[in-house]
Design an enzyme around this catalytic site. Structure first.
Site, PDB file in Angstrom:
ATOM      1  N   HIS A  13       0.007   0.047  -0.835  1.00  0.00           N
ATOM      2  CA  HIS A  13       0.314   0.275  -2.211  1.00  0.00           C
ATOM      3  C   HIS A  13       0.567   1.793  -2.242  1.00  0.00           C
ATOM      4  O   HIS A  13       0.930   2.416  -3.575  1.00  0.00           O
ATOM      5  CB  HIS A  13      -0.601  -0.176  -3.100  1.00  0.00           C
ATOM      6  CG  HIS A  13      -0.468  -1.901  -3.119  1.00  0.00           C
ATOM      7  ND1 HIS A  13      -0.061  -2.403  -4.156  1.00  0.00           N
ATOM      8  CD2 HIS A  13      -0.970  -2.585  -2.064  1.00  0.00           C
ATOM      9  CE1 HIS A  13      -0.151  -3.794  -3.837  1.00  0.00           C
ATOM     10  NE2 HIS A  13      -0.606  -4.002  -2.525  1.00  0.00           N
ATOM     11  N   ASP A  35       2.495   9.510  -6.276  1.00  0.00           N
ATOM     12  CA  ASP A  35       1.987   7.930  -6.394  1.00  0.00           C
ATOM     13  C   ASP A  35       2.835   7.013  -5.606  1.00  0.00           C
ATOM     14  O   ASP A  35       4.088   7.341  -5.487  1.00  0.00           O
ATOM     15  CB  ASP A  35       2.245   7.959  -8.125  1.00  0.00           C
ATOM     16  CG  ASP A  35       1.083   6.860  -8.551  1.00  0.00           C
ATOM     17  OD1 ASP A  35       0.725   6.241  -7.986  1.00  0.00           O
ATOM     18  OD2 ASP A  35       0.873   7.239 -10.093  1.00  0.00           O
TER      19      ASP A  35
HETATM   20  C1  GDG Z   1      -1.986   1.726  -6.940  1.00  0.00           C
HETATM   21  C2  GDG Z   1      -1.045   2.725  -6.571  1.00  0.00           C
HETATM   22  C3  GDG Z   1       0.831   1.581  -7.276  1.00  0.00           C
HETATM   23  C4  GDG Z   1      -5.254   2.240 -16.369  1.00  0.00           C
HETATM   24  N1  GDG Z   1      -6.109   2.433 -17.225  1.00  0.00           N
HETATM   25  C5  GDG Z   1      -6.433   1.208 -17.692  1.00  0.00           C
HETATM   26  C6  GDG Z   1      -5.964   0.301 -17.215  1.00  0.00           C
HETATM   27  N2  GDG Z   1      -4.798   0.519 -16.391  1.00  0.00           N
HETATM   28  C7  GDG Z   1      -4.034  -0.053 -15.523  1.00  0.00           C
HETATM   29  C8  GDG Z   1      -2.431   0.191 -16.040  1.00  0.00           C
HETATM   30  C9  GDG Z   1      -1.797  -0.189 -14.760  1.00  0.00           C
HETATM   31  C10 GDG Z   1      -2.751  -0.050 -13.837  1.00  0.00           C
HETATM   32  O1  GDG Z   1      -3.902  -0.068 -14.165  1.00  0.00           O
HETATM   33  C11 GDG Z   1      -2.552   1.301 -12.925  1.00  0.00           C
HETATM   34  O2  GDG Z   1      -1.437   1.165 -12.049  1.00  0.00           O
HETATM   35  P1  GDG Z   1      -0.677   2.375 -11.227  1.00  0.00           P
HETATM   36  O3  GDG Z   1       0.221   1.544 -10.589  1.00  0.00           O
HETATM   37  O4  GDG Z   1      -0.318   3.201 -12.335  1.00  0.00           O
HETATM   38  O5  GDG Z   1      -1.803   2.942 -10.403  1.00  0.00           O
HETATM   39  P2  GDG Z   1      -2.918   2.612  -9.308  1.00  0.00           P
HETATM   40  O6  GDG Z   1      -4.239   2.052 -10.067  1.00  0.00           O
HETATM   41  O7  GDG Z   1      -3.214   3.971  -8.611  1.00  0.00           O
HETATM   42  O8  GDG Z   1      -2.562   1.623  -8.100  1.00  0.00           O
HETATM   43  C12 GDG Z   1       0.128   2.784  -7.433  1.00  0.00           C
HETATM   44  C13 GDG Z   1      -0.145   0.412  -7.606  1.00  0.00           C
HETATM   45  O9  GDG Z   1      -1.162   0.161  -6.738  1.00  0.00           O
HETATM   46  C14 GDG Z   1       0.520  -1.029  -7.337  1.00  0.00           C
HETATM   47  O10 GDG Z   1       1.076  -1.123  -6.014  1.00  0.00           O
HETATM   48  O11 GDG Z   1       2.049   1.522  -8.309  1.00  0.00           O
HETATM   49  O12 GDG Z   1       1.060   3.903  -7.029  1.00  0.00           O
HETATM   50  O13 GDG Z   1      -1.922   4.152  -6.654  1.00  0.00           O
HETATM   51  O14 GDG Z   1      -1.427  -1.410 -14.557  1.00  0.00           O
HETATM   52  O15 GDG Z   1      -2.102  -0.242 -17.077  1.00  0.00           O
HETATM   53  N3  GDG Z   1      -6.016  -1.202 -17.495  1.00  0.00           N
HETATM   54  C15 GDG Z   1      -6.888  -1.412 -18.405  1.00  0.00           C
HETATM   55  N4  GDG Z   1      -7.568  -0.366 -19.194  1.00  0.00           N
HETATM   56  C16 GDG Z   1      -7.560   1.011 -18.681  1.00  0.00           C
HETATM   57  O16 GDG Z   1      -8.124   1.907 -19.357  1.00  0.00           O
HETATM   58  N5  GDG Z   1      -7.285  -2.656 -18.820  1.00  0.00           N
END
Ligand code: GDG
Length: 467
Positions: A157, A365
């Site tokens: 990921h 990312d």
């Molecule tokens: C890894 C990789 C890759 C965020 N703050 C809150 C919250 N979130 C949710 C967002 C989104 C998720 O968390 C974050 O996803 P990301 O993709 O931006 O980042 P990572 O957590 O680092 O995930 C990344 C991912 O895996 C999938 O393969 O895209 O690059 O690093 O859904 O909405 N959700 C809630 N409260 C928050 O305060 N409920």
């Protein structure tokens, strides 16, 4: 259809609205065909024996959820140590933050072996096994060592850095060799897949076969990009929740005469939050029409707080937010509303809809699902603008966003200004193209494509990849 077995460090309950990108994507994959989800329970046993842990089993619809406890020593070496203080920073190009502390590597191997030992008896011969993320790279080779012959795929990921960075990781030869116990390795982007193949050819002296697979260490393995997506309609459905509607209405009323910008991230140094605030400060300094108007709501949800680098980034961010609010704030307006807590997922769509610009500016990312969620939630007749780092995996697909180099703070400020001023026709055109892309490459396509290629990769009757 074969049962799907998913293994990830933490598991989610597919019946619940989960908090993170990974949990959302995997819950969806399992619920659609039934199976087993295996991972750490989240429980740490103080003084527990290393390499041991109790199993817990429950059923959620057609999915078996099986979790295992970890001893304090195993947790600290495998999770906090090697996974999050060595692999996470190194794979995000931050060798300066990487700590290859003594005992981390042994703990990582020990816990992967423990997972394999506990999982193997639960497997059926025709299961399809899908292992997730950097915590579990050697899991397939541990399963193979126990005689497992099932098809095993792996999805990373996070980004995969170029060969010179990988080569700086102590023990990288072992790490790379363990990829060859998988039948299929999935990466987020073509750039990651390119780094991986260069590493395999130059460092592991792998041979590229005519069908695109790699051969080394007596095994063959396929590696390619499978960009992860979101479930666009499921997320749009959340916008109908009372919580989301209330959030949207409140923010729209509060900011009726101002411009709202949004950032939603885990408080991780890879997300580029201090540089984002500096770019916002530069926006206020260079384009004074934004004073008493542009407001950035930045949610920075807590994560890995026991690691020093995370405590440092939190202090830096809080001091910057305080400085900017102190210098520019008015009685009736604060430029930055910074929240260090996890918001209810049901409220996020309302926040995305109320904001006319989203700032998604990681330094690195794997993909970044927030960029996709923001696009999914916009009103097609009057959409907001996505400012996206060129170093997010999402930038490879989302070319119609305003792409920025987050290290170039003045240029980022200028791009935010451009986003705030973008005419409606251009906003609509860019948004329509982005929405089409995230629909085409949604989470269902990701899962289907990965499992289809995993199916096709192993011909019936062919010998499995060796450890
Ligand atoms: C890894 C990789 C890759 C965020 N703050 C809150 C919250 N979130 C949710 C967002 C989104 C998720 O968390 C974050 O996803 P990301 O993709 O931006 O980042 P990572 O957590 O680092 O995930 C990344 C991912 O895996 C999938 O393969 O895209 O690059 O690093 O859904 O909405 N959700 C809630 N409260 C928050 O305060 N409920």
């Amino acid at each position: 259809m074969s049962r799907l077995v998913v293994i990830s460090n933490r598991i989610g309950d597919p019946r619940k609205v989960a908090a993170g990108g990974l949990a959302v994507a995997l819950g969806d994959a399992l619920a659609s065909r039934g199976g087993l989800w295996f991972g750490w329970s989240g429980k740490i046993i103080e003084g527990g024996a290393t390499g041991e842990g109790d199993l817990h089993q429950q059923r959620a619809g057609n999915v078996d959820l099986v979790t295992i406890d970890l001893s304090r020593d195993d947790h600290d070496a495998y999770y906090t140590g090697y996974s999050n203080q060595a692999l996470w920073p190194a794979f995000h190009y931050r060798l300066d933050l990487a700590d290859f502390g003594s005992g981390f590597f042994a703990g990582y191997q020990r816990v992967n072996r423990l997972f394999a030992r506990k999982l193997a008896p639960l497997l059926r011969d025709d299961d399809i096994i899908w292992v997730h993320d950097y915590h579990l790279i050697p899991l397939a080779s541990e399963l193979r060592a126990l005689g497992c012959r099932q098809r095993i795929g792996f999805f990373l990921h996070i980004p995969l850095p170029p060969p010179p960075i990988l080569a700086a990781i102590p023990g990288h030869e072992w790490l790379m060799r363990s990829f060859f116990a998988y039948d299929l390795v999935g990466l987020q982007t073509n750039a990651d897949a390119d780094h991986f193949s260069r590493f395999l050819i130059d460092e592991a002296h792998a041979e590229r076969l005519p069908d695109g697979r790699f051969r080394a260490y007596g095994s063959t393995m396929r590696a390619q990009a499978f960009p992860i997506g979101i479930d666009v309609d499921e997320f749009r459905g959340l916008a109908e929740s009372p919580e989301s509607r209330e959030t949207e209405a409140t923010l729209k009323a509060q900011y009726a005469h101002r411009r709202l910008l949004v950032g939603i991230d885990r408080l991780d140094y890879s997300k580029g939050l201090p540089r984002r605030l500096k770019a916002f400060r530069e926006l206020l300094a260079n384009y004074p029409e934004n004073r008493n108007s542009a407001t950035l709501i930045q949610i920075a949800s807590p994560t890995r707080e026991s690691v020093d680098a995370y405590a440092d980034i939190r202090r830096e961010l809080e001091s910057l937010a305080g400085e900017i609010n102190g210098n520019y704030g008015e009685l009736a307006w604060m430029p930055i509303r910074y929240m260090h807590r996890t918001w209810a997922r049901k409220r996020l769509p309302g926040l995305y809809r109320a904001a006319c610009v989203a700032l998604v500016t990681p330094l690195r990312d794997g993909m970044n699902l927030v960029a996709k969620e923001y696009v999914a939630m916009q009103d097609e007749d009057n959409p907001g603008v996505l400012v996206l780092s060129r170093f997010a995996g999402a930038a490879e697909q989302m070319r119609e966003a305003l792409l920025v180099n987050p290290y170039d703070i003045p240029a980022t400020a200028q791009t935010i200004q451009r986003a705030l001023q973008m005419p409606l026709a251009e906003r609509r055109e860019r948004h329509a193209a982005l929405l089409k892309t995230i629909r085409e490459y949604d989470v269902h396509a990701w899962r289907r494509d990965f499992l289809r290629v995993l199916d096709e990769t192993v011909e019936p009757g062919a010998p499995p990849a060796a450890a």
